[in-house]
Design an enzyme around this catalytic site. Structure first.
Site, PDB file in Angstrom:
ATOM      1  N   PRO A  20       0.847  -1.201   0.000  1.00  0.00           N
ATOM      2  CA  PRO A  20       0.000   0.000   0.000  1.00  0.00           C
ATOM      3  C   PRO A  20       0.882   1.251   0.000  1.00  0.00           C
ATOM      4  CG  PRO A  20      -0.511  -1.485   1.845  1.00  0.00           C
ATOM      5  CD  PRO A  20       0.792  -1.908   1.283  1.00  0.00           C
ATOM      6  N   ASP A  50      -3.094   4.733  -2.583  1.00  0.00           N
ATOM      7  CA  ASP A  50      -4.317   5.056  -1.845  1.00  0.00           C
ATOM      8  C   ASP A  50      -4.574   6.567  -1.871  1.00  0.00           C
ATOM      9  OD1 ASP A  50      -6.603   4.545  -0.375  1.00  0.00           O
ATOM     10  OD2 ASP A  50      -5.552   4.525   1.552  1.00  0.00           O
ATOM     11  N   ASN A  78      -9.516   7.436  -1.097  1.00  0.00           N
ATOM     12  CA  ASN A  78      -8.679   7.037   0.019  1.00  0.00           C
ATOM     13  C   ASN A  78      -9.429   6.034   0.888  1.00  0.00           C
ATOM     14  OD1 ASN A  78      -7.881   7.851   3.167  1.00  0.00           O
ATOM     15  ND2 ASN A  78      -6.145   7.653   1.785  1.00  0.00           N
ATOM     16  N   ARG A  85      -4.793  -3.194   0.860  1.00  0.00           N
ATOM     17  CA  ARG A  85      -4.151  -4.512   0.739  1.00  0.00           C
ATOM     18  C   ARG A  85      -5.097  -5.516   0.089  1.00  0.00           C
ATOM     19  NH1 ARG A  85      -2.269  -3.665   6.343  1.00  0.00           N
ATOM     20  NH2 ARG A  85      -0.100  -2.953   6.294  1.00  0.00           N
ATOM     21  N   ASP A 101       5.339  -3.032   3.634  1.00  0.00           N
ATOM     22  CA  ASP A 101       4.889  -1.665   3.844  1.00  0.00           C
ATOM     23  C   ASP A 101       5.859  -0.693   3.189  1.00  0.00           C
ATOM     24  OD1 ASP A 101       2.695  -2.592   5.147  1.00  0.00           O
ATOM     25  OD2 ASP A 101       3.389  -2.094   7.167  1.00  0.00           O
ATOM     26  N   SER A 102       5.369   0.479   2.836  1.00  0.00           N
ATOM     27  CA  SER A 102       6.111   1.393   1.968  1.00  0.00           C
ATOM     28  C   SER A 102       7.298   2.076   2.636  1.00  0.00           C
ATOM     29  CB  SER A 102       5.162   2.461   1.416  1.00  0.00           C
ATOM     30  OG  SER A 102       4.544   3.179   2.470  1.00  0.00           O
ATOM     31  N   ASP A 184      -4.034  -5.431  10.917  1.00  0.00           N
ATOM     32  CA  ASP A 184      -3.015  -6.451  10.714  1.00  0.00           C
ATOM     33  C   ASP A 184      -3.092  -7.538  11.797  1.00  0.00           C
ATOM     34  OD1 ASP A 184      -2.235  -4.611  12.639  1.00  0.00           O
ATOM     35  OD2 ASP A 184      -0.142  -4.536  12.007  1.00  0.00           O
TER      36      ASP A 184
END
Length: 262
Positions: A20, A50, A78, A85, A101-102, A184
């Site tokens: 994401p 997003d 958004n 995900r 994760d970014s 998560d």
């Protein structure tokens, strides 16, 4: 490559990497490069935007031209990390699903070590050890997780980080993030409970998980509230069990916070 039963070389199974992206320009390029540098080559990286308001898309556009294994998807609005995900999972083509994760990083043998371990030992869920780093990439602590994580063990302490988990999509059902706080944690509990599975660890340190030191302190009360709601509302645990697991969660959280210098 993997060696087949008769000695011939089989193709490595495809791994779909779900990332994401929301206002991630500060670390996104470094994260993408940690995928490009993998010694395991049969992957697709699905970057889901997003509705970022920064320069994240410019970075994504650059790498779409560099490597055809990188895919791009943009949410219509958004939507948050859970739905983002899930959108990536829905278009994934791999036998295995990994998450990144970014702002997190993988070491170069991360995919190779996990996939080889899972294929050799017929494991469907695999996690690994990792290092916690700050904004400047300084190592705060090495995190050694349990060798095996069951549903009941995980209720006491969320030891899995999304970026270091791999799931066999062909064997695990209902790979879906609930759209709630601590999505998560709820996701990890769901896949273990619904599939009567456990996650098995490889021993190597496989990547770096980035945290903001201030957030460790400022978010601990919110995190505790969200965890309690997962016990009571998502897992439907009775009051006694909820209190038991929450006590264990809080005790481990306090010890971890002290070790990080809080």
């Amino acid at each position: 490559m993997l060696l087949g039963k008769r000695g011939h070389i089989d193709m490595e199974p495809l791994v779909s990497i779900i990332t994401p992206v929301y206002n991630a320009e500060e670390f996104l390029e470094e994260t993408i490069l940690s995928v490009l540098n993998q010694t395991y080559k049969n992957w697709e990286l699905i970057l889901i935007n997003d509705c970022s308001k920064d320069n994240s898309y410019k970075i994504i556009k650059k790498y779409l031209k560099i490597d055809k294994r990188i895919k791009y998807l943009k949410n219509e609005k958004n939507s948050g990390p859970a739905i983002t995900r899930n959108n990536g999972i829905n278009i994934s083509k791999g036998k295995y699903i990994a998450f990144l994760d970014s702002d997190d990083l993988w070491y170069k043998d991360k995919l190779k070590n996990q996939i080889n371990f899972m294929e050799k030992n017929n494991k469907n869920i695999c996690h690994g050890n990792y290092e916690m780093i700050n904004k400047k990439s300084n190592v705060l602590k090495k995190i050694i997780t349990n060798k095996e994580l069951t549903y009941k063990v995980l209720l006491k302490e969320n030891q899995i980080k999304t970026s270091f988990l791999i799931i066999n999509k062909e064997k695990i059902n209902r790979i879906y993030f609930p759209n709630i706080r601590h999505e998560d944690f709820a996701f990890f509990l769901d896949i273990l409970k619904n599939n009567n599975e456990k996650s098995v660890r490889i021993d190597e340190v496989i990547g770096r998980y980035r945290v903001q030191e201030k957030s460790i302190s400022s978010n601990k009360f919110k995190s505790a509230l969200w965890t309690w709601k997962i016990y009571r509302e998502h897992e439907k645990l009775n009051l006694v069990k909820s209190c038991y697991y929450f006590f264990n969660y809080a005790l481990r959280g306090i010890n971890k916070y002290k070790r990080l210098g809080g």
